[in-house]
Design an enzyme around this catalytic site. Structure first.
Site, mmCIF file in Angstrom:
data_model
loop_
_atom_site.group_PDB
_atom_site.id
_atom_site.type_symbol
_atom_site.label_atom_id
_atom_site.label_comp_id
_atom_site.label_asym_id
_atom_site.label_seq_id
_atom_site.Cartn_x
_atom_site.Cartn_y
_atom_site.Cartn_z
ATOM 1 N N TRP A 97 -26.596 -7.820 12.740
ATOM 2 C CA TRP A 97 -26.430 -7.275 14.096
ATOM 3 C C TRP A 97 -25.589 -5.998 14.080
ATOM 4 C CZ3 TRP A 97 -21.970 -8.681 17.682
ATOM 5 C CH2 TRP A 97 -20.798 -8.925 16.959
ATOM 6 N N GLU A 135 -16.330 -15.553 13.708
ATOM 7 C CA GLU A 135 -16.731 -16.527 12.682
ATOM 8 C C GLU A 135 -15.617 -17.504 12.315
ATOM 9 O OE1 GLU A 135 -18.300 -14.022 9.616
ATOM 10 O OE2 GLU A 135 -20.185 -13.711 10.687
ATOM 11 N N LYS A 137 -11.438 -14.111 14.176
ATOM 12 C CA LYS A 137 -11.634 -13.148 13.098
ATOM 13 C C LYS A 137 -11.858 -11.756 13.683
ATOM 14 C CE LYS A 137 -14.720 -12.564 9.074
ATOM 15 N NZ LYS A 137 -16.082 -12.881 8.606
ATOM 16 N N GLN A 138 -12.435 -11.714 14.882
ATOM 17 C CA GLN A 138 -12.844 -10.431 15.449
ATOM 18 C C GLN A 138 -13.073 -10.589 16.948
ATOM 19 O OE1 GLN A 138 -16.464 -11.445 13.103
ATOM 20 N NE2 GLN A 138 -17.250 -9.720 14.283
#
Lengths: 755, 755
Positions: free
Chosen positions: B350, B477, B587-588
């Site tokens: 993506w 994630e 994580k993000q």
């Protein structure tokens, strides 16, 4: 007859199943039901002999390996093969797949503990013979696998040759169509010593990675012979006998197995020593010992059913196989497939604690104790695994293991099943309730409960006054990695509160002080256990008045089981886990199981609503499911359903209804058959204030009777459709509960109640 | 200077990083920045040349393989190596790791498109030489990798030997310490043809499994020589030239690569043909073409910053590498590491749609279109994957792939990221908003939107009037397999409602009728899309007034980031996924990213609360995180934070701050640098009613200027600390929004607004 299992099939698929059904074992040693002389060349066979807990390690491969994924998997090893005996009639090899089989039967004698094959055979050249094979794996001498063969030449035979072999070149079963089994994993054992000594054939082999050793010392005897020849080859020893045919030939072969885990470095000497002791015992004496061991077993463990032969045989077969599978030395446990096959790699799961342990606890408490001791011996490994999984403290038992190392390669339905730690704690608590063994409490139970309690404190957290446990998988493997799985939380609660209870009970004793020093435990911690236990969050759905399997289970779409074609079951073989996880669909009892184990946690109407709800979305794709549904059906008055589920547990392997009995028996389901009768039909519950019964005999049965051991007593129950008789066979007076009513049982006295 | 990247390190670790930083590519062909003459023998090098989308398949190993797990992984192949040129001075081999390096520089010229090495060197025997290496991968001739070497002997050299080699015995990089890369996977390519023809060295090789072919046709030229020798060996061709040293030596090597995917079966002939066309072009002419291509690129794509040289170089480097990595032929896309290394196996994620596509869309729409065409070409594969994943209908794009097959081996952070289908739909919608390309809408966009919309209907379900999507993983994630991930649901909503919009827009046209027949689509389905989209459930927490990342995220314990030692980051390398999933730790950007892409979904105060909340628990362990946090900091007025995050994106690879630049550049992060400026500092949003700006120049900068393309127009923005100037360079008058105020831009006119 309900004391034997018979089959005379020569079809390959059924022979594979029979290798499991006719497997013999004693908890230490297990031998699959192969034919001594083998099958046809084009037949598949999973030929195996195993020692419980004798293992090697294989690498686990991952497409993407993340932190903490186990790198090695423990694997039960197929060991030295001593099954082979070939028979030649004037150089024609005996085989059930050639010539004419005039008569053939194979029988497992459940009360005698051996398998017998009777054969009447005519060779392609017309020579006629009767042969009887008997084999047993001794309960009295755990290292012994013995074979007796009687050969009675009938017509036209000049000379009989018997060739006995012990083969060290063995490997584990590999299915090339099953990508989970890599071919490189199959060869785990290498012959290190091979010799003839004092008339014995000796092979010692070593595992590839773990450097464990196993030896087989074999002796053969034949009642007359004209010549004898022994050949020691690179990996095998064979002995050949040539006999005249004047009188029947009696051949015996004693194979004694020892290994470094149980017997230490001198394993060969130990095996030779055992052989020497055996040399004065004829086969018939060994059979007698076996019968006497089994008499004692059945005396306490048999369940008698009147009016239902099929189920009677089923339950006896299952009880017998449980006895054959259970480790009894504190070094080993009960593998998911027992010692009957290589499925699940000989691993120990929660199956032991929840499905099999109760039977041993209530009828053979010594075996139950040895199972607990094995789990206790894994405590350090469980502490290490907790650390590896990011916990500051506590013990996290591995989901599948032999020696305590996590061997599961798919963590969402493996390591994530944290409930195994609570399940093990539960079994220690049950042991205490049934035995009141205070010494055991102090020496073992306290430590296990404290360390598992610590795990929950670290794995969970308080939020808005409730203790929550996120990110685990419950028993239902069709729903993975969820928050506040009802089963896990309620079992953790029980674990925590019992840890507090035991702490309080032992407080201010010397033992407790020692434990506190050893574990660096202080009272503040115990306060946390209490707080977490008392405030454990147990998901509940107001609208449906049921417990939710987890925080979000009931918000998912419901799987349309009715429209799912039958050939799509078990679902896990036809749907990606993401598909399964997306729906309300259960592989097995989960919340329903919690309601069985901890029924006082909820009101009966909630338990009933919950059962009704989940039963509709449960596939029973796991063999652990039927028994729990039978028990809860009994509890809730669904009597016909209870029987139906029960019958599925009783015959699961005998009828190979799951289609994979060839890989080994479903031991937990077998334990479940016992549970379905005792906890189901008879409504047994073991509580702090005593034992409770709520019997309801299935209408298919005329009568039922069995014994139970409880707090140094032996009870007997006799039930028929009208009444139940409780009898205290031995031990002091005891108060029990019949349909919640207190009853005093006096020694040797009988009380009788209408059902 | 901000138009070049320089480094003269000879340290092994930095050389590995430089192999990525100085890599050259054109979207088709990529060459890592290795030295032609190699390193010291004991140095590690990841020597590689790659063709975008040229792949083989390798087996994925699983410890436990479940239904639907991909069995094969696509993998970008390291192809025939044409980099090697060795130089000998009177038989002393030139090497920067021997003798004395009097001077050494290596420079990547961003506006010229080549790398130059200037060397002044004295050999161990005291011979002195100046050597200049120039290399480029041509944008005009996509198949060409060209090298020019100028050798100027200075002192004591009688004879110079140049040996040029093309080597077919190549393999992919393997790290024996990284269990994710099995050694058996490395050798993917076998030489099938090797020859000299018409002065060219020719090698054709074939992949192991996919049977794709690649050829390298190489020609060399030297301006004077005394002898020349060509040797064709089993897997390599070498040409050796011996020159007198009267005048400087100029050596050129043109390597032309073709492959079956792009050039068909006659790939060798095609390469020879291209070589012949090139033979009349001196290296200087090729350099000129390259410069001219890059002039055109920079003309539209450059971003000029006054007052911040470091960032100016950073953004230019990043834009340049994006150009080098983007497939431009509709056959290929942009790999996560571009063509600069083998990390992530050359897979497309993506990353393209969300992080890189907007840059191309707004400055190089032809490239943007080719990226969409590649995704469109995978639609059939996505339909097939949806079926495999148990869906009745729709298209599920694989999480990582080259040709459309799911190549992710860990589904919780792979296949479960269903949002990729909505991300791809989003990019098709953005393309339409920016280009208003009605033909493209009809031919491609409609079908992609309809098929992805169908996926959501099948993956989700209505419950209590809300449409829910269970059991997916969002962008973060560290939190896998959840219900109602806010990002996924809001992107799916956008996907669904745009599918309806496009359907309505095209309704009753011939095109629409064709599509409806092709897709078996009826209006009832479209009604479902509308209902699902309008009633999409978007988790919201009343108490905190923020959007929840998913149904249960906020109920978990918060990870204590402050007490986590620095050496424990990235967390994924130090904690089991179950540990990470158990906590509130990201994580993000996840919900925060949704608020960037779909800001009209929520009120500003909720967006602000949400950002404040999640920022505190985000580790930025993913390189996709900084840019989003920069953009949202800009939006929310956190100007200093915005700059800080931006600067981390700008220098991530140049400073190797993630420590793994050696495995390839972080292309999505590079796209994020552009996003952080244009969508962040300048506040660009593309909406249905036009484009919006809310510019806020970082205080570190004096001025900023750049161009954008929008609906056949070219805009230019010039910003300084006081005001912004909008200029319509070409195209018809346009209404834009400055701080939500409508402004009419007239052609060639300038409007100026205070910031």
């Amino acid at each position: 007859m309900t004391w034997k299992i018979e089959d005379n099939s020569l079809d390959n698929q059924q022979l594979l199943v029979n290798e499991s059904l006719f497997s013999l074992g004693n908890g230490y040693l297990g031998v699959r039901g192969n034919f001594e002389e083998g099958y046809r060349e084009d037949y598949l066979s999973i030929r195996g002999i195993y020692i419980n807990g004798f293992y090697d390690e294989t690498d686990i491969q991952y497409g993407e390996k993340l932190y903490g994924f186990p790198e090695k998997q423990e694997k039960m090893v197929n060991i030295i093969d001593s099954q082979e005996v070939l028979i030649y009639l004037d150089d024609e090899a005996f085989s059930l797949f050639e010539g004419e089989v005039i008569d053939f039967s194979r029988t497992l004698y459940l009360e005698k503990g051996y398998v017998q094959r009777n054969i009447h055979w005519r060779s392609p050249q017309g020579k006629e013979v009767k042969i009887q094979f008997k084999r047993l794996v001794s309960f009295s001498t755990q290292e012994l696998f013995a074979i007796e063969i009687m050969i009675e030449p009938i017509d036209g035979i000049q000379e009989v040759k018997v060739i006995s072999e012990v083969e060290g070149d063995v490997r584990n079963f590999v299915d090339d169509n099953d990508p989970r089994v890599a071919s490189g994993h199959a060869k785990r054992l290498t012959v290190r010593e091979i010799e003839e000594r004092e008339g014995f054939s000796i092979i010692k082999s070593k595992t590839e990675v773990t450097n464990l050793e196993v030896s087989c010392v074999s002796s053969v005897f034949i009642n007359h012979q004209t010549s004898h020849q022994r050949t020691v080859k690179e990996t095998s020893v064979s002995e050949s006998f040539t006999c005249e045919t004047g009188k029947p030939i009696r051949f015996t072969k004693y194979n004694v197995y020892t290994d470094t885990r149980k017997h230490g470095k001198q394993l060969v000497d130990k095996a030779v020593e055992i052989q020497k002791e055996l040399s004065i015992q004829p086969f018939q004496a060994i059979v007698k010992q076996q019968e006497s061991y089994l008499n004692a077993f059945w005396e306490l463990t048999d369940i008698k059913i009147n009016g239902d032969e099929e189920m009677q045989r089923g339950i006896r077969f299952n009880l017998y196989q449980l006895l054959q599978s259970a480790g009894k030395d504190g070094l080993s446990n009960i593998a998911a497939k027992g010692l009957s096959g290589e499925g699940y790699e000989g691993h120990y799961f929660w199956d032991t604690e929840i499905y099999m342990f109760p039977l041993f606890l209530m009828t053979q408490p010594k075996i139950a104790k040895s199972l607990l001791l094995q789990r206790y011996s894994l405590l350090d490994a469980a502490r290490a695994r907790a650390k590896e999984m990011g916990h500051q403290q506590g013990a996290l038992y591995p989901w599948r293991t032999i020696t305590g190392k996590e061997s599961s390669a798919y963590f969402p339905a493996g390591t994530a099943q944290y409930h195994i730690s609570a399940d093990i704690a539960y079994s220690f608590i049950q042991y205490y309730l049934v035995t009141k063994d205070e010494a055991f409490l102090k020496e073992y139970i306290a430590e296990v409960l404290f360390e598992t309690a610590r795990l929950w404190i670290d794995a969970g957290h308080m939020r808005n006054g409730k203790f929550r446990i996120d990110n685990v998988t419950g028993p239902d493997e069709y729903t993975c990695i969820v928050n506040n799985n009802y089963y896990t939380n309620s079992m953790a609660k029980y674990n925590l509160l019992w840890a507090v209870k035991v702490f309080n009970q032992l407080q201010d004793t010397d033992v407790m002080e020692e434990i506190m020093v050893k574990l660096h435990l202080d009272k503040a911690e115990v306060k946390n256990w209490l707080q977490a236990g008392e405030n454990m969050y147990l998901p509940f759905n107001e609208a449906l008045q049921i417990n939710e399997q987890d925080d979000t289970f009931l918000q998912k779409a419901v799987w349309d089981l009715e429209s799912t074609p039958k050939d799509q079951f078990p679902l896990l073989l036809h749907y990606h886990p993401l598909t399964l996880y997306r729906y309300q669909v259960c592989k097995q009892a989960d919340t329903v199981l919690a309601h069985f184990l901890l029924e006082d946690e909820e009101d009966l109407d909630i338990i009933k609503n919950t059962f009704d709800y989940y039963e509709n979305i449960t596939t029973h794709d796991s063999s652990l499911s039927y028994c729990v549904h039978s028990i809860m059906s009994s509890k809730l008055g669904y009597t016909s359903k209870a029987y139906d589920y029960f019958s599925k547990t009783a015959l699961l392997d005998l009828n190979n209804t799951h289609g994979n009995t060839k890989d080994g028996l479903h031991l937990a389901n077998m334990g479940g058959t016992w549970l379905a009768i005792i906890f189901g039909f008879c409504g047994l519950r073991v509580k702090e204030n005593g034992i409770h019964f709520q019997p309801k005999l299935p209408q298919q049965w005329e009568a039922l009777s069995f014994k139970l051991r409880y707090q140094k007593r032996i009870l007997e129950l006799d039930l028929n459709q009208e009444y139940v008789i409780y009898k205290l066979i031995s031990g002091e007076n005891l108060t029990i509960y019949h349909n919640e009513k207190e009853i005093l049982l006096e020694q040797h006295e009988t009380v009788k109640y209408l059902m």
